[in-house]
Write an enzyme that holds these catalytic residues in place. Structure first.
Site, PDB file in Angstrom:
ATOM      1  CG  ASP A 154      22.516   3.709 -12.212  1.00 15.08           C
ATOM      2  OD1 ASP A 154      23.098   2.629 -11.994  1.00 15.08           O
ATOM      3  OD2 ASP A 154      21.451   3.783 -12.844  1.00 15.08           O
ATOM      4  CG  ASN A 191      16.704   8.614 -16.598  1.00 17.51           C
ATOM      5  OD1 ASN A 191      17.048   7.652 -15.915  1.00 17.51           O
ATOM      6  ND2 ASN A 191      17.548   9.553 -16.981  1.00 17.51           N
ATOM      7  CG  HIS A 192      17.017   3.390 -15.436  1.00 18.59           C
ATOM      8  ND1 HIS A 192      17.563   2.835 -14.313  1.00 18.59           N
ATOM      9  CD2 HIS A 192      17.897   4.347 -15.842  1.00 18.59           C
ATOM     10  CE1 HIS A 192      18.717   3.433 -14.044  1.00 18.59           C
ATOM     11  NE2 HIS A 192      18.929   4.358 -14.958  1.00 18.59           N
ATOM     12  CG  ASN A 235      26.015   7.900 -15.048  1.00 19.79           C
ATOM     13  OD1 ASN A 235      25.936   8.734 -15.931  1.00 19.79           O
ATOM     14  ND2 ASN A 235      25.166   7.844 -14.037  1.00 19.79           N
ATOM     15  CG  MET A 295       7.896   8.527 -22.725  1.00 17.69           C
ATOM     16  SD  MET A 295       7.177   7.828 -21.255  1.00 17.69           S
ATOM     17  CE  MET A 295       6.124   9.182 -20.756  1.00 17.69           C
ATOM     18  CG  HIS A 301      23.482  10.839 -21.273  1.00 16.34           C
ATOM     19  ND1 HIS A 301      23.168  12.169 -21.191  1.00 16.34           N
ATOM     20  CD2 HIS A 301      22.803  10.247 -20.253  1.00 16.34           C
ATOM     21  CE1 HIS A 301      22.355  12.368 -20.165  1.00 16.34           C
ATOM     22  NE2 HIS A 301      22.112  11.223 -19.587  1.00 16.34           N
ATOM     23  N   GLY A 309      18.389  15.140 -22.449  1.00 12.21           N
ATOM     24  CA  GLY A 309      18.623  16.040 -21.318  1.00 12.21           C
ATOM     25  C   GLY A 309      17.320  16.660 -20.847  1.00 12.21           C
TER      26      GLY A 309
END
Lengths: 142, 485
Positions: B97, B204-205, B334, B385, B408, B411
């Site tokens: 990605d 995880n988007h 990424n 979330m 980022h 994790g």
């Protein structure tokens, strides 16, 4: 017999799969079903539309990589999920795969959708014959 | 969980695996983590970061951030810089990605205005921004349009009316990285990606409506510079990348590099680390294709921003301008970037691979917009979330220690399968509703995989990088609405 299992403790954020078959065709079928099981409940996918695939590779492991990559590609391009795989693999100078695959267009209201698969990775990628059975292990990027 | 490797403590937050621990290591590996985070870290991280330390041309250290976990090829949270003269480029060090990243957007709405219409807002966003398996965007692009997207990035969006001219200043690389060459992209990548612009994806988007609480503002002055001006302000954060287009480019070039690795004598410890010299024809081609995907990811996030502006305007009956819907910043996590650092007293160009790691440039850098130049780069870190996210700011120290890089996200700590066995999507929706968070998800099982407990403690991860001086906390943001694929 076609079998697969999800490996819980490998590659935390992704999905690791071990698939098995008595023949290469069964192994490739199990690996394909496992890949679509990540994305959808394949029991709810009817074999309505047929697609034909032909792939060629020098090595059996690259053939499996190409096969799974092709299915992931078709999912996005055709907006389809697949549940039935009729596969023939021949070994000549190279490995030749011919397949008829069956599925239907993705329908969010009718299909139980799960997580999208981005790609098949080469991390821990393996295809081998163990005790007369073909076994593969691969990690899908989610 | 370190697989028996020797680990030296460098400071309370930095741990080093010497290069004597694995045959072929060219540099030591360094992990940023608190004691607790290090103890709980996946064994795969130690294996993978020491594999990265073996790659040709690597400079100083192979680094792993505190959100690190077992990935493919590189660990997630991995940072490695390679000489552009004699180093490599690796798709496995970037991820499929390409330019997956985060964007944070302000509004001047307050919680008391949003709360009564939160459900409408979440529904409107869910309807307008497609997510999940097989989702298509609203844009119908021709091949030549899509090639322009690859080259111009966000400039294309601004030309077409999907953004405001000053938006570009608030995006890493101004949303357009130089060096894109569409002829290095396969037709398959184009057919796979052309209809997906403006979609979130899955896994995880997410897209989140978030709340600023006064007690969560750590640096009021910098928060103001970044547009977080008052308590109870509502902001929007989202996480997505280059979708099928980037995934296909990653797959295409992994296949090529797997075949050429012998030719270039690339003896990698994990097949997914397949790489080529940056200056080889294959390396040059992959970089040019990767930039196409990176620019398309900036466009994807810009189209989503356009949709967010439309949705909020509709729900609150006012224009996006009046509602103050401004981009704070957009970061790629990424990616591989050409950046210059001082190595052995000399300024050298490096190709910095960040795989699940965010650029964290300090104050004064010319890459930053004037508005932020004295403060430093906004760093957007997405949490789970259920637990919240952070806005931080980059530092000089990052430039010296981590190739201007930081964490980022929080994790993962639990595999997707394990999370699905432990949590149920429908129950999570009910639990989160009790906590004041409205969730709309395409997939209930996908939602279960993203439960807060499946992730590390975000505050501990952020604390590690704050205490080590790599990026400083500015604001913690709490979720009140969430959309997932």
């Amino acid at each position: 017999m076609e079998e697969f299992e999800f490996l819980d403790d490998i590659a935390t954020a992704d999905v690791a799969i071990e698939s098995r078959g008595d023949t290469l065709e069964e192994l490739f079928g199990a690996s394909a079903t496992a890949t679509f099981e990540v994305m959808v409940n394949t029991k709810g996918v009817k074999p309505r539309i047929k697609k034909v695939l032909c792939l060629e590779s020098q090595e059996i492991d690259t053939l499996l990589f190409d096969w799974l990559s092709e299915l992931i590609y078709l999912k996005d391009v055709e907006y389809m999920v697949f549940s039935d795989f009729h596969i023939q693999i021949q070994k000549d100078a190279n490995y030749l795969l011919q397949a008829q695959i069956f599925g239907e267009e993705i329908c969010p209201t009718r299909h139980e959708l799960r997580c999208d698969v981005k790609a098949v990775t080469y991390h821990l990628f393996d295809v081998s014959k163990k005790k007369g059975k073909w076994v593969s292990r691969f990690v899908l990027d989610i | 969980m370190n697989g028996g490797m020797k680990i030296n403590k460098i400071s309370d937050w930095i741990w080093e695996i010497p290069k004597t621990e694995k045959e072929g290591m060219l540099v030591p590996a360094r992990i940023y983590a608190s004691n607790t985070l290090l103890e709980k870290m996946d064994q795969g991280v130690f294996e993978q970061i020491t594999n990265v330390a073996c790659l040709p041309g690597i400079q100083k250290y192979a680094l792993c951030m505190p959100d690190g976990h077992w990935g493919y090829g590189f660990p997630i949270g991995g940072v490695a810089a390679f000489s552009t003269e004699d180093g490599i480029i690796s798709p496995g060090g970037i991820g499929f990605d390409i330019n997956c990243g985060m964007r944070l957007i302000t509004t001047n709405l307050k919680i008391e205005e949003v709360k009564p219409r939160l459900s409408d807002l979440v529904n409107e966003l869910y309807r307008s921004i497609p997510a999940g398996v097989g989702s298509k965007g609203f844009l119908k692009l021709s091949l030549s349009d899509f090639k322009e997207v690859m080259i111009k990035g966000v400039d294309w969006c601004i030309e077409k009316g999907y953004g405001w001219p000053h938006d570009r200043e608030r995006i890493e690389e101004k949303g357009r990285i130089a060096g894109a060459d569409p002829s290095k992209v396969s037709e398959r990548a184009i057919t796979r990606g052309v209809n997906q612009l403006g979609t979130l994806g899955s896994g995880n988007h997410y897209l989140e409506v978030q709340l600023v609480k006064i007690e969560n503002i750590f640096d009021e002055k910098i928060a103001k510079i970044f547009g977080i001006k008052e308590k109870d302000q509502i902001v929007i954060m989202f996480h997505c990348g280059s979708r099928g287009f980037g995934h296909q480019i990653g797959t295409d070039y992994l296949r090529i590099f797997d075949k050429t690795k012998k030719k270039y004598g690339m003896n990698v410890k994990d097949r997914e680390l397949a790489c080529a010299p940056f200056n080889s024809p294959e390396g040059v081609d992959y970089y040019a294709a990767m930039v196409c995907a990176a620019n398309s990811a900036f466009v994807n996030r810009q189209i989503i921003t356009h949709k967010i502006r439309e949705c909020i305007s509709r729900v609150f009956g006012s224009s996006a301008e009046k509602l103050g819907i401004e981009i704070v910043y957009d970061v790629a996590h990424n990616i591989a970037k050409r950046e210059k650092y001082v190595i052995d007293g000399k300024l050298k160009e490096l190709l910095v691979h960040r795989k699940g790691s965010t650029r964290s440039f300090g104050p004064g850098r010319s890459e930053l917009p004037e508005k932020y130049r004295d403060a430093g780069q906004p760093v957007i870190v997405g949490g789970s979330m259920q637990t919240g996210s952070y806005l931080l700011v980059g530092t000089d120290r990052a430039m010296n220690e981590t190739f201007g890089s930081t964490m980022h996200g929080s994790g993962r700590t639990m595999s997707r399968r394990a999370a699905k066995k432990r949590f149920r999507g429908d129950q999570l929706i009910k639990d989160m509703k009790k906590d004041g968070i409205i969730v709309k998800a395409v997939s209930l099982s996908g939602l279960a995989e993203e439960a807060g407990f499946a992730y590390k403690n975000i505050s501990e991860v952020v604390e590690t990088m704050d205490a080590s001086g790599i990026s400083k906390k500015v604001v913690k943001l709490l979720p009140i609405g969430n959309i997932k694929g």
